[in-house]
Design an enzyme around this catalytic site. Structure first.
Site, PDB file in Angstrom:
ATOM      1  N   SER A   1      23.163 -31.998  19.180  1.00 45.52           N
ATOM      2  CA  SER A   1      22.751 -33.335  18.728  1.00 45.52           C
ATOM      3  C   SER A   1      23.735 -33.892  17.711  1.00 45.52           C
ATOM      4  CB  SER A   1      21.402 -33.231  18.017  1.00 45.52           C
ATOM      5  OG  SER A   1      20.367 -33.427  18.894  1.00 45.52           O
TER       6      SER A   1
ATOM      7  N   ARG B   1      26.766 -37.144  17.885  1.00 45.36           N
ATOM      8  CA  ARG B   1      26.862 -38.209  16.865  1.00 45.36           C
ATOM      9  C   ARG B   1      28.207 -38.171  16.156  1.00 45.36           C
ATOM     10  NH1 ARG B   1      21.860 -36.847  18.249  1.00 45.36           N
ATOM     11  NH2 ARG B   1      20.116 -38.274  17.850  1.00 45.36           N
TER      12      ARG B   1
ATOM     13  N   GLY C   1      21.178 -36.678  28.483  1.00 47.67           N
ATOM     14  CA  GLY C   1      20.360 -37.839  28.104  1.00 47.67           C
ATOM     15  C   GLY C   1      20.857 -38.442  26.797  1.00 47.67           C
TER      16      GLY C   1
ATOM     17  N   SER D   1      11.127 -40.672  19.817  1.00 43.97           N
ATOM     18  CA  SER D   1      12.366 -40.221  20.442  1.00 43.97           C
ATOM     19  C   SER D   1      13.549 -40.558  19.543  1.00 43.97           C
ATOM     20  CB  SER D   1      12.542 -40.900  21.803  1.00 43.97           C
ATOM     21  OG  SER D   1      13.914 -40.855  22.187  1.00 43.97           O
TER      22      SER D   1
ATOM     23  N   ASP E   1      12.665 -29.418  21.599  1.00 40.93           N
ATOM     24  CA  ASP E   1      13.505 -28.664  22.539  1.00 40.93           C
ATOM     25  C   ASP E   1      13.171 -27.173  22.594  1.00 40.93           C
ATOM     26  OD1 ASP E   1      14.860 -30.943  23.276  1.00 40.93           O
ATOM     27  OD2 ASP E   1      16.405 -30.694  21.739  1.00 40.93           O
TER      28      ASP E   1
ATOM     29  N   LYS F   1      12.026 -34.105  30.249  1.00 43.27           N
ATOM     30  CA  LYS F   1      13.261 -33.459  29.806  1.00 43.27           C
ATOM     31  C   LYS F   1      14.153 -33.115  31.002  1.00 43.27           C
ATOM     32  CE  LYS F   1      12.433 -33.972  25.600  1.00 43.27           C
ATOM     33  NZ  LYS F   1      13.271 -34.896  24.825  1.00 43.27           N
TER      34      LYS F   1
END
Ligand code: S3P
Length: 428
Positions: A22, A26, A93, A166, A314, A341
């Site tokens: 994640s 970013r 995603g 989300s 997750d 997912k």
């Protein structure tokens, strides 16, 4: 087919896991739209993060792999150019939804597509708010599914209360809001991971977070910086559970991201009776980091309610395995989002655990799992879902006869080398 045999000795020693997926997405995104050269260290080499890297290369950003890390030459928001063809987000995603937020504010058209799993995942949740900000996004048959064609525009800030918890939706709106005219206010029903807020600030953005609401002014320029991505707690979770369910284990996982918006798995395992210590807590680039020590024993079943979903999203596949090996019953509820997912993780975990001899009751928003001391060996399916594959590998360590996994390669999405690591720990 790859076989993971049952383990015959405790898990001991130290390990580190790849950089947080994640945070890695970013880091690449913010570096690409900032001004100047950023260096990203410890980016996970898994396919998902590489999709984001390739997407920005397609958009004209110079990105080079050097020995010590990735060098990204950002030229600001205006440094992005129309891609030559469709951008392939693969299985990711996060790439598709966050990139949509970036592209919504760019003055060109781009098409985003992905693999069959990503083509099944809901995109209307970003199409609606980005549309209200002024972007025009068309989806396959108008059904909110990829491929998405994004016609960027001069955006206006919005006030938006999301119905779904989300971080990807929140991040898409923040990335669009940073480019928009006027203020954007985003409210979420449950506090989700805040890596985007932390990273935006690290790149010089001004944004305010109060409770579940993020407020930011538009037209913000970002400046380059170097940063190091901490280890991925979601990847470490597989080893944490493996050590927790094998009596006598004593394992240390180094340099883990321990952001409280992500660490629900540690709370749940703690409630199940796992012995987990957080050592040397520190901060890197605004993100909490620590080492974890896990000792093995016997876990107990617990209730994992709706309040845990955002912080644990997750980790349900591996928690389902922990539950299957616990004493007593575990009930998961309020987690319908798991059906959206990389696979339908309620259906896939229920069916595969049953093959291992576990009694599971599946419900629309969760499941009930009756724990047992050991599992039955069997051939299992991953449905191409990396976290299902890794969770089932951990189950194999406690299955008489081991498990045969149909597609272990999908673990490369977030954790290249996972199976080699498991084999090393198994001591074979
Ligand atoms: C992610 C957010 C979560 C998570 C995913 C990564 C992110 O997805 O499941 O693996 O990096 O923002 P949702 O936003 O769909 O809950």
């Amino acid at each position: 087919m790859r076989t993971v045999e049952a383990i015959t000795r405790p898990l001991t020693g130290e390990l580190s896991v790849p950089g947080d997926k994640s945070i890695g997405h970013r880091a690449v995104i913010f570096s690409a739209v900032a001004r100047g050269r950023s260096r990203v260290l410890n980016l996970c080499a898994g396919e998902d993060n590489l999709r984001t890297v390739h997407a920005f290369k397609d958009l004209g950003v110079a990105i080079r792999q050097e020995r010590e890390g990735l060098h990204i030459e950002g030229k600001g928001w205006d440094g992005l150019h129309a891609p030559g063809g469709m951008i392939d987000c693969g299985n990711s995603g996060t790439t598709m939804r966050l990139l949509s937020g970036v592209l919504a504010g760019r003055p060109f058209t781009a098409t985003l597509d992905g693999d069959p799993s990503l083509r099944r995942r809901p995109m209307q949740r970003i199409i609606d708010p980005l549309g209200r900000m002024g972007a025009r996004i068309s989806s396959r048959n108008g059904k909110g599914l990829a491929p998405l064609e994004i016609h960027g525009a001069n955006l206006r800030g919005i006030r938006y209360a999301s119905l779904v918890a989300s971080a990807q939706v929140k991040s898409a709106i923040i990335l669009a809001g940073l480019q928009a005219e006027g203020t954007t206010v985003f409210e979420e029903p449950q506090r989700t991971r805040d890596h985007t807020e932390i990273m935006a600030r690290a790149f010089g953005a001004d944004l305010t977070v109060k409770g579940n609401t993020v407020t930011l002014a538009g037209r913000q320029e970002l400046s380059a910086r170097d940063l190091r991505v901490p280890g991925d707690l979601s990847s470490a979770a597989f080893f944490v559970v493996a050590a927790a369910v094998v009596p006598g284990s004593d394992l240390i996982v180094r340099d883990m991201g321990c952001n409280p918006t992500r660490s629900g798995v540690l709370d749940v395992l703690g409630r199940m009776g796992a012995r987990i210590e957080i050592l040397s807590p520190r901060e890197e680039g605004g993100e909490p980091v620590a080492d974890l020590r896990v000792r093995g024993g016997r876990l107990n079943g617990v209730d994992i309610g709706p309040e845990m979903v955002a912080r644990t999203i997750d980790e349900y596949p591996i928690l389902a395995v922990a539950a299957a090996l616990a004493q007593g019953v575990t009930t998961i509820s309020g987690a319908r989002e798991l059906r959206n997912k990389e696979s339908d993780r309620i259906a896939t975990m229920a069916s595969e655990l049953r093959k291992l001899g576990v009694e599971v009751e599946e419900r629309e928003d969760g499941m009930t799992i009756v724990g047992q001391e050991r599992l039955k060996g069997a051939a299992v399916n991953t449905y191409g879902d990396h976290r299902v594959a890794m969770a089932l590998a951990v189950a194999g360590l406690r299955a008489d006869g081991g498990v045969g996994i149909d597609d272990s390669a999908c673990a490369d999405v977030s954790f290249p080398g996972f199976f080699e690591r498991i084999e090393r720990l198994r001591g074979s």
